[in-house]
Design an enzyme around this catalytic site. Structure first.
Site, PDB file in Angstrom:
ATOM      1  N   LYS A   1       0.057 112.952 -59.792  1.00  0.00           N
ATOM      2  CA  LYS A   1       0.835 113.890 -58.546  1.00  0.00           C
ATOM      3  C   LYS A   1       1.404 113.156 -58.189  1.00  0.00           C
ATOM      4  O   LYS A   1       2.170 111.840 -58.815  1.00  0.00           O
ATOM      5  CB  LYS A   1      -0.503 113.487 -57.836  1.00  0.00           C
ATOM      6  CG  LYS A   1      -1.528 112.724 -57.208  1.00  0.00           C
ATOM      7  CD  LYS A   1       0.114 111.667 -56.102  1.00  0.00           C
ATOM      8  CE  LYS A   1      -0.705 110.609 -55.723  1.00  0.00           C
ATOM      9  NZ  LYS A   1      -0.015 109.151 -55.625  1.00  0.00           N
TER      10      LYS A   1
ATOM     11  N   MET B   1       0.452 103.178 -65.521  1.00  0.00           N
ATOM     12  CA  MET B   1       0.333 102.157 -64.769  1.00  0.00           C
ATOM     13  C   MET B   1       0.651 101.958 -63.138  1.00  0.00           C
ATOM     14  O   MET B   1       2.045 101.253 -62.754  1.00  0.00           O
ATOM     15  CB  MET B   1      -1.037 101.567 -64.636  1.00  0.00           C
ATOM     16  CG  MET B   1      -1.571 101.956 -65.868  1.00  0.00           C
ATOM     17  SD  MET B   1      -2.478 101.146 -67.218  1.00  0.00           S
ATOM     18  CE  MET B   1      -4.095 101.290 -65.532  1.00  0.00           C
TER      19      MET B   1
ATOM     20  N   ALA C   1       2.082 103.421 -60.260  1.00  0.00           N
ATOM     21  CA  ALA C   1       3.674 103.880 -60.114  1.00  0.00           C
ATOM     22  C   ALA C   1       3.097 104.802 -59.543  1.00  0.00           C
ATOM     23  O   ALA C   1       4.326 105.526 -58.924  1.00  0.00           O
ATOM     24  CB  ALA C   1       3.739 105.218 -61.505  1.00  0.00           C
ATOM     25  N   GLY C   2       1.801 105.107 -58.620  1.00  0.00           N
ATOM     26  CA  GLY C   2       2.185 105.668 -57.755  1.00  0.00           C
ATOM     27  C   GLY C   2       2.007 107.125 -57.794  1.00  0.00           C
ATOM     28  O   GLY C   2       2.081 108.281 -57.036  1.00  0.00           O
ATOM     29  N   LEU C   3       1.830 107.583 -59.273  1.00  0.00           N
ATOM     30  CA  LEU C   3       1.573 108.943 -59.891  1.00  0.00           C
ATOM     31  C   LEU C   3       0.174 109.229 -60.052  1.00  0.00           C
ATOM     32  O   LEU C   3       0.099 109.999 -60.400  1.00  0.00           O
ATOM     33  CB  LEU C   3       2.152 108.818 -61.085  1.00  0.00           C
ATOM     34  CG  LEU C   3       3.751 108.742 -61.143  1.00  0.00           C
ATOM     35  CD1 LEU C   3       3.945 108.978 -62.324  1.00  0.00           C
ATOM     36  CD2 LEU C   3       4.707 109.653 -60.144  1.00  0.00           C
ATOM     37  N   GLY C   4      -0.999 108.222 -59.592  1.00  0.00           N
ATOM     38  CA  GLY C   4      -2.176 108.116 -59.363  1.00  0.00           C
ATOM     39  C   GLY C   4      -3.129 108.629 -60.894  1.00  0.00           C
ATOM     40  O   GLY C   4      -4.333 109.441 -61.130  1.00  0.00           O
ATOM     41  N   GLY C   5      -2.393 107.545 -61.485  1.00  0.00           N
ATOM     42  CA  GLY C   5      -2.820 107.877 -63.066  1.00  0.00           C
ATOM     43  C   GLY C   5      -4.086 108.474 -63.348  1.00  0.00           C
ATOM     44  O   GLY C   5      -5.271 108.482 -63.534  1.00  0.00           O
ATOM     45  N   GLY C   6      -4.808 106.864 -62.643  1.00  0.00           N
ATOM     46  CA  GLY C   6      -6.392 106.612 -62.327  1.00  0.00           C
ATOM     47  C   GLY C   6      -7.152 107.376 -62.234  1.00  0.00           C
ATOM     48  O   GLY C   6      -7.932 107.290 -62.177  1.00  0.00           O
TER      49      GLY C   6
ATOM     50  N   SER D   1      -7.151 110.779 -61.234  1.00  0.00           N
ATOM     51  CA  SER D   1      -6.907 111.743 -62.169  1.00  0.00           C
ATOM     52  C   SER D   1      -7.706 111.085 -63.313  1.00  0.00           C
ATOM     53  O   SER D   1      -8.780 112.421 -63.648  1.00  0.00           O
ATOM     54  CB  SER D   1      -5.160 112.052 -62.910  1.00  0.00           C
ATOM     55  OG  SER D   1      -5.315 113.257 -63.347  1.00  0.00           O
TER      56      SER D   1
ATOM     57  N   ASP E   1      -7.689 108.818 -53.768  1.00  0.00           N
ATOM     58  CA  ASP E   1      -7.041 110.372 -54.352  1.00  0.00           C
ATOM     59  C   ASP E   1      -7.713 110.940 -55.316  1.00  0.00           C
ATOM     60  O   ASP E   1      -7.636 111.984 -55.531  1.00  0.00           O
ATOM     61  CB  ASP E   1      -5.585 109.987 -55.168  1.00  0.00           C
ATOM     62  CG  ASP E   1      -4.263 109.102 -54.348  1.00  0.00           C
ATOM     63  OD1 ASP E   1      -3.190 108.104 -54.990  1.00  0.00           O
ATOM     64  OD2 ASP E   1      -4.283 108.674 -53.535  1.00  0.00           O
TER      65      ASP E   1
END
Ligand SMILES: C[C@](O)(CO)[C@H](O)COP(=O)(O)OP(=O)(O)OC[C@H]1O[C@@H](n2ccc(N)nc2=O)[C@H](O)[C@@H]1O
Ligand SMILES: Nc1ncnc2c1ncn2[C@@H]1O[C@H](COP(=O)(O)OP(=O)(O)OP(=O)(O)O)[C@@H](O)[C@H]1O
Length: 289
Positions: free
Chosen positions: A11, A99, A101-106, A108, A140
């Site tokens: 995200k 990781m 990264a501000g992208l919410g990978g974990g 998600s 998130d």
């Protein structure tokens, strides 16, 4: 039982305004989340031996601390099973989303495990219930448990109102630094924060790429912790003086939305000189499903 494969999208946060701080230390915020087509992949096979395992790209995070594993355990703990019945799963994780990264990978990953096992284990919890379980894993996670492509969020990120945003191509740059979210939140206050929005949700989609109205109150804190992120922000902003450039979440990823073909070309040209250890890519916010 057969293995099933799921995509876990990342995200971006189009903006992030801090609106307060709870007694537990978590900050309340208002933000707009939107999914992008940069995905991790999870392959899940259920068993009835009561054992949950996670293999694949754990990137140095111990299995039992991994959000994908913790999601499976959290869901199993909520299941009321007939005597002697036990739920197990073999989860394999292929990471693509960087990781920290501000992208919410974990987050998600956790959401994907919750929704997939709710189905595969035949638990049939309502989505709202899964969102509540998800919130115990990260702020998130509820957004990723929802099926919203984009949502206005308040609270710590769990109070969600879906909004319709047009599909856009965004240019993402991650300078390959891991930014600890806790440290970013502990340092932002010195830089002030944006007053709460006074636009209606119906106005939001048209207003969104307006640089003046929407900011990320965590940017300056992250820039101080990780100067490489500040550098990316400056370079992209200089390349697109009237474009939309923003850090996502607590960083380190910065994204730019070109306003026209010329700006798109500038970003494409810049991509050619992107340092080899940085991740620079075009992503789409178009709905994946
Ligand atoms: C920055 C965002 O990514 C925006 O989407 C999220 O708010 C991050 O939420 P999150 O993934 O739950 O954050 P975590 O990495 O679990 O939180 C690490 C630490 O950051 C601080 N934190 C996090 C989220 C929040 N709304 N307020 C906070 O103060 C807390 O000290 C927390 O212990
Ligand atoms: N499956 C996972 N994928 C990525 N990180 C994980 C995972 N499990 C645990 N983590 C830990 O959680 C931290 C946060 O990861 P995540 O990718 O959710 O957040 P983020 O990239 O910082 O995005 P945001 O700041 O928007 O939450 C990571 O730094 C990592 O240490």
């Amino acid at each position: 039982m057969a293995a099933h494969t799921y995509l876990a999208p990342a995200k971006i946060n189009w903006f992030l305004h801090i609106t307060g701080r709870r007694a537990d230390g978590y900050h309340t915020l208002e933000t707009v989340f939107q999914r992008i087509d940069w995905c991790d992949e999870l392959t899940i096979q259920t068993t009835d031996d009561g054992v949950i395992t996670l293999t694949g790209d754990l990137s140095g995070v111990a299995m039992t601390a991994n959000l994908a594993y913790r999601a499976a355990v959290a869901l199993r703990d909520r299941a009321e099973l007939p005597k002697g019945h036990s739920l197990g799963a073999r989860i394999h994780l292929a990471k693509n989303i960087p990781m920290g990264a501000g992208l919410g990978g974990g987050s998600s990953n956790a959401a994907t495990v919750l929704t997939a096992l709710n189905d595969l284990w035949g638990l049939d919890f309502a989505n709202q219930t899964l969102q509540k379980i998800g919130l115990t894993l990260g702020a998130d996670v509820p957004f990723f448990v929802s099926d919203f492509n984009a949502a206005f969020a308040t609270g710590v990120g769990e109070v969600l109102t879906p909004i319709d945003l047009p599909a856009r191509e965004l240019f993402l740059v991650n300078p390959n630094v891991h930014v600890p979210t806790a440290q970013v939140f502990s340092g932002f206050r010195r830089f002030g924060f944006t007053p709460s929005l006074d636009v209606s949700l119906s106005e939001l989609p048209d207003l969104l790429p307006n640089h003046q109205v929407f900011s990320n109150d965590l940017e300056k804190s992250t820039f101080e912790i990780a100067p490489a992120v500040a550098h990316v922000y400056e370079v992209l902003s200089a390349a697109m003086p009237d474009g939309f450039v923003r850090m996502s979440g607590s960083g380190a990823t910065v994204f730019a939305m070109p306003m026209d073909g010329a700006q798109r070309q500038v970003l494409d040209d810049w991509r050619q000189v992107c340092p080899p250890d940085w991740q620079c890519r075009w992503v789409s916010t178009a709905s994946l499903f």
